[in-house]
Design a protein around this motif. Structure first.
Motif, PDB file in Angstrom:
ATOM      1  N   ASN A   4       0.860  -1.181   0.000  1.00  0.00           N
ATOM      2  CA  ASN A   4       0.000   0.000   0.000  1.00  0.00           C
ATOM      3  C   ASN A   4       0.893   1.226   0.000  1.00  0.00           C
ATOM      4  N   TRP A   5       0.869   1.950  -1.112  1.00  0.00           N
ATOM      5  CA  TRP A   5       1.872   2.978  -1.377  1.00  0.00           C
ATOM      6  C   TRP A   5       1.393   4.398  -1.071  1.00  0.00           C
ATOM      7  N   ASP A   6       0.193   4.557  -0.546  1.00  0.00           N
ATOM      8  CA  ASP A   6      -0.317   5.909  -0.291  1.00  0.00           C
ATOM      9  C   ASP A   6      -1.016   5.924   1.063  1.00  0.00           C
ATOM     10  N   VAL A   7      -0.243   5.677   2.115  1.00  0.00           N
ATOM     11  CA  VAL A   7      -0.784   5.645   3.464  1.00  0.00           C
ATOM     12  C   VAL A   7       0.122   6.449   4.392  1.00  0.00           C
ATOM     13  N   LYS A   8      -0.385   6.728   5.558  1.00  0.00           N
ATOM     14  CA  LYS A   8       0.416   7.311   6.619  1.00  0.00           C
ATOM     15  C   LYS A   8       0.626   6.251   7.684  1.00  0.00           C
ATOM     16  N   ILE A   9       1.840   6.196   8.199  1.00  0.00           N
ATOM     17  CA  ILE A   9       2.191   5.204   9.209  1.00  0.00           C
ATOM     18  C   ILE A   9       2.419   5.925  10.539  1.00  0.00           C
ATOM     19  N   MET A  10       1.843   5.383  11.595  1.00  0.00           N
ATOM     20  CA  MET A  10       2.005   5.932  12.939  1.00  0.00           C
ATOM     21  C   MET A  10       2.991   5.041  13.707  1.00  0.00           C
ATOM     22  N   PRO A  11       4.263   5.408  13.755  1.00  0.00           N
ATOM     23  CA  PRO A  11       5.220   4.584  14.514  1.00  0.00           C
ATOM     24  C   PRO A  11       4.956   4.723  16.015  1.00  0.00           C
ATOM     25  N   VAL A  12       4.972   3.609  16.697  1.00  0.00           N
ATOM     26  CA  VAL A  12       4.799   3.594  18.147  1.00  0.00           C
ATOM     27  C   VAL A  12       5.952   2.785  18.746  1.00  0.00           C
ATOM     28  N   ALA A  13       6.771   3.443  19.546  1.00  0.00           N
ATOM     29  CA  ALA A  13       7.930   2.793  20.157  1.00  0.00           C
ATOM     30  C   ALA A  13       7.580   2.320  21.563  1.00  0.00           C
ATOM     31  N   LEU A 167      -5.242  -1.331   2.377  1.00  0.00           N
ATOM     32  CA  LEU A 167      -5.568  -1.173   0.964  1.00  0.00           C
ATOM     33  C   LEU A 167      -7.035  -1.490   0.697  1.00  0.00           C
ATOM     34  N   LEU A 168      -7.594  -2.472   1.400  1.00  0.00           N
ATOM     35  CA  LEU A 168      -9.012  -2.780   1.224  1.00  0.00           C
ATOM     36  C   LEU A 168      -9.878  -1.590   1.602  1.00  0.00           C
ATOM     37  N   TYR A 169      -9.495  -0.897   2.646  1.00  0.00           N
ATOM     38  CA  TYR A 169     -10.253   0.288   3.044  1.00  0.00           C
ATOM     39  C   TYR A 169     -10.111   1.410   2.015  1.00  0.00           C
ATOM     40  N   SER A 170      -8.930   1.575   1.453  1.00  0.00           N
ATOM     41  CA  SER A 170      -8.666   2.748   0.617  1.00  0.00           C
ATOM     42  C   SER A 170      -9.062   2.559  -0.840  1.00  0.00           C
ATOM     43  N   ALA A 171      -9.190   1.323  -1.283  1.00  0.00           N
ATOM     44  CA  ALA A 171      -9.374   1.076  -2.714  1.00  0.00           C
ATOM     45  C   ALA A 171     -10.782   0.646  -3.078  1.00  0.00           C
ATOM     46  N   SER A 172     -11.709   0.711  -2.151  1.00  0.00           N
ATOM     47  CA  SER A 172     -13.040   0.178  -2.417  1.00  0.00           C
ATOM     48  C   SER A 172     -14.090   1.278  -2.453  1.00  0.00           C
ATOM     49  N   CYS A 173     -15.364   0.876  -2.439  1.00  0.00           N
ATOM     50  CA  CYS A 173     -16.459   1.800  -2.707  1.00  0.00           C
ATOM     51  C   CYS A 173     -16.784   2.674  -1.500  1.00  0.00           C
ATOM     52  N   ASP A 174     -17.687   3.646  -1.722  1.00  0.00           N
ATOM     53  CA  ASP A 174     -18.057   4.592  -0.674  1.00  0.00           C
ATOM     54  C   ASP A 174     -18.756   3.915   0.499  1.00  0.00           C
ATOM     55  N   ASP A 175     -19.388   2.774   0.261  1.00  0.00           N
ATOM     56  CA  ASP A 175     -20.082   2.100   1.347  1.00  0.00           C
ATOM     57  C   ASP A 175     -19.132   1.737   2.484  1.00  0.00           C
ATOM     58  N   ILE A 176     -17.868   1.510   2.153  1.00  0.00           N
ATOM     59  CA  ILE A 176     -16.899   1.187   3.199  1.00  0.00           C
ATOM     60  C   ILE A 176     -16.714   2.370   4.136  1.00  0.00           C
ATOM     61  N   MET A 177     -16.606   3.579   3.587  1.00  0.00           N
ATOM     62  CA  MET A 177     -16.442   4.748   4.443  1.00  0.00           C
ATOM     63  C   MET A 177     -17.702   5.031   5.249  1.00  0.00           C
ATOM     64  N   LEU A 178     -18.862   4.798   4.667  1.00  0.00           N
ATOM     65  CA  LEU A 178     -20.101   4.984   5.410  1.00  0.00           C
ATOM     66  C   LEU A 178     -20.185   3.998   6.569  1.00  0.00           C
ATOM     67  N   MET A 179     -19.791   2.757   6.302  1.00  0.00           N
ATOM     68  CA  MET A 179     -19.811   1.748   7.346  1.00  0.00           C
ATOM     69  C   MET A 179     -18.753   2.040   8.407  1.00  0.00           C
ATOM     70  N   ALA A 180     -17.628   2.616   7.999  1.00  0.00           N
ATOM     71  CA  ALA A 180     -16.575   2.967   8.961  1.00  0.00           C
ATOM     72  C   ALA A 180     -17.072   3.976   9.974  1.00  0.00           C
ATOM     73  N   GLN A 181     -18.023   4.802   9.589  1.00  0.00           N
ATOM     74  CA  GLN A 181     -18.587   5.788  10.501  1.00  0.00           C
ATOM     75  C   GLN A 181     -19.731   5.223  11.326  1.00  0.00           C
ATOM     76  N   SER A 182     -20.584   4.412  10.707  1.00  0.00           N
ATOM     77  CA  SER A 182     -21.789   3.949  11.395  1.00  0.00           C
ATOM     78  C   SER A 182     -21.557   2.693  12.228  1.00  0.00           C
TER      79      SER A 182
END
Length: 331
Positions: A4-13, A167-182
């Motif tokens: 997945n080439w277009d993400v932000k990574i949160m490093p946690v030490a 990548l599944l979250y970022s590359a799929s349809c709008d229903d995924i983002m709606l479900m991510a909120q609800s």
């Protein structure tokens, strides 16, 4: 980068691998996702997966219940946890491993496979605890000054799965983002199911992992792209959906192959059945056609001479319908 080439990574030490230190680190991530959920994305961070390429060998999960229980808390907020199992040829269902034998529905436990699609000898397994395999042996990792080197072990396998989740979250349809909120918790479970249902079954992983297969990102993406109207929730293990059996390749044998390979496949209607072989660059190398077949399961033996040895991908086409890709190793 590779998955997945277009993400932000949160490093946690964190320091030593203890229950307290691990919970503190996971709580940091959990707090950011909860802020995101509560503010509808105005603050916090939309974290969908964490990768834990660390653990404690031969430790039973009931000795660290707070650590194991925290995966459910993360999942309730919409975060899947991906963990590497130990680098030992042992059944973690029996001997224990933290965290891959915790058993949370929101945990994806990963073992290690090599370029021949075989489980690495020094990689743990467990028909109940270990969900799937992923490529880990001789994985490339970026180094300073534009350099690369190889990285081995289950610790290299797990990040492939964590990146696949994102990548599944970022590359799929709008229903995924709606479900991510609800309903972020249900969506997380659906994304995990897409990862497991999309695996390519391998003999070396059959009966010793939950899915019996290795991560196949293409297959999982196809499942995620069908998420509209909650279709993903109806897709069961092995690709059997609520509408019945699906069309496509059911198996390849032998694999690895030398002079020929037999394809077992299913077609749902009469049509021109084609098998397309692609190289690692996605270029079409060979196309075979089967005679018109009545709907059902069939087999076809494909000649492989004089193709050079290497890793290829094969798919079943009928008209405009294309099945998921299956890996074929030619020796």
């Amino acid at each position: 980068t590779g998955v997945n080439w277009d993400v932000k990574i949160m490093p946690v030490a964190m320091g030593q691998i203890t229950e307290a230190a691990t919970i503190e680190a996971m709580d940091y991530v959990w707090t950011f996702r909860k802020r995101y959920n509560a503010s509808q994305g105005q603050t916090g961070a939309f974290v969908v997966a964490i990768n834990t390429s660390f653990g404690l060998d031969f430790v039973q999960p009931d000795s660290m219940p707070i650590w194991c229980g925290f995966y459910d808390s993360l999942g309730a907020a919409g975060i899947l946890s991906v963990a590497s199992t130990m680098n030992r040829n042992a059944n973690v269902d029996s001997v224990g491993d933290m965290p891959t034998s915790c058993g949370s529905d929101y945990l994806i436990a990963v073992t290690n496979t090599n370029k021949l699609d075989q489980k690495v000898g020094l990689a743990a397994y467990g028909p109940t605890s270990i969900d799937l395999g992923a490529p880990g042996e001789d994985s490339y990792v970026a180094l300073p000054n534009n350099q690369y080197n190889t990285f081995d072990g289950t610790s290299a396998a797990a990040p492939h799965v964590a990146g696949a989740v994102a990548l599944l979250y970022s590359a799929s349809c709008d229903d995924i983002m709606l479900m991510a909120q609800s309903d972020p918790a249900t969506l997380a479970l659906d994304m995990k199911q897409a990862i497991l249902d999309g695996t390519e079954v391998l003999p070396s992983l059959a009966d010793i992992t939950v899915s019996g297969g290795r991560l196949n990102l293409y297959n999982s993406l196809l499942l995620a792209e069908n998420y509209g109207n909650c279709e993903l929730a109806s897709i069961g293990q092995g690709g059997q959906g609520a509408g019945g059996p699906q069309q496509g390749i059911l198996g390849l044998y032998p694999n690895p192959a030398t002079t020929q390979v037999t394809v077992q496949y299913r077609n749902l209607e009469v049509g021109n059945n084609r098998f397309v072989l692609l190289n690692a660059l996605g270029q079409t190398i060979q196309v075979w056609e089967d005679a018109l077949q009545a709907p059902g399961e069939h087999t076809l033996t494909l000649p492989l001479r004089p193709l050079p040895g290497g890793i290829y991908f094969i798919r079943f086409d009928q008209g405009f319908r294309q099945s998921p890709l299956h890996t074929l190793v030619i020796q």
